[in-house]
Design an enzyme around this catalytic site. Sequence first.
Site, PDB file in Angstrom:
ATOM      1  N   GLU A  55       0.768  -0.912   0.088  1.00 13.25           N
ATOM      2  CA  GLU A  55      -0.620  -0.263  -0.406  1.00 13.25           C
ATOM      3  C   GLU A  55       0.992   1.014  -0.230  1.00 13.25           C
ATOM      4  OE1 GLU A  55      -2.004  -2.815   2.605  1.00 13.25           O
ATOM      5  OE2 GLU A  55      -0.219  -2.415   1.750  1.00 13.25           O
ATOM      6  N   CYS A  83      -2.282  -2.825   7.427  1.00  8.34           N
ATOM      7  CA  CYS A  83      -2.224  -2.775   8.948  1.00  8.34           C
ATOM      8  C   CYS A  83      -2.159  -1.178   9.548  1.00  8.34           C
ATOM      9  CB  CYS A  83      -0.247  -3.130   9.332  1.00  8.34           C
ATOM     10  SG  CYS A  83       0.171  -2.409   8.133  1.00  8.34           S
ATOM     11  N   CYS A  86      -0.842   1.158   7.166  1.00  6.47           N
ATOM     12  CA  CYS A  86      -0.799   1.452   6.071  1.00  6.47           C
ATOM     13  C   CYS A  86      -2.466   1.911   6.092  1.00  6.47           C
ATOM     14  CB  CYS A  86      -0.965   0.176   5.217  1.00  6.47           C
ATOM     15  SG  CYS A  86       0.391   0.061   4.534  1.00  6.47           S
TER      16      CYS A  86
END
Length: 149
Positions: A55, A83, A86
């Site tokens: 990402e 996560c 990101c």
Amino acid sequence: MDEHTKFMKEALRVAERAREQDEVPIGAIVVRDGKVISRAHNTKHRDKNALLHAEIVALSKAAKKIGDWRLTDCDLYVTLEPCPMCAGACINARVRSVIFGAYDPKAGCCGTLYNLPADPRFNHRPNVIGGVLEKECGEILSQFFKKLR
């Protein structure tokens, strides 16, 4: 085939390239005006840099391409739920939508462990859609880790 399926299939193709390079097979693409403007996969192991999630790399490439860090008219498609890092990058980049495939029970922060994009304390809240081609996105990861063991 609907738009989300079409673009997630492209993200899966990018994830496959990561797998071929012995990287964790996560693919991300950024879409603007119905066109893919960036593609990326994890390069953490190759570049020995924990920040190089798919990402982050895809958002960085997209910003460079359009000449602005604000990606307000862009959508991020990623094969695994982002996560915390990101998800935060999506908020900071002002991404319009985050569309992901497999849910991440260990680090997912777009609904699983936490839902950063929905937190009203942030100045931007991207739309989030999870579970697009969930089975296919989960399988490529499961097969990769099974092979490692």
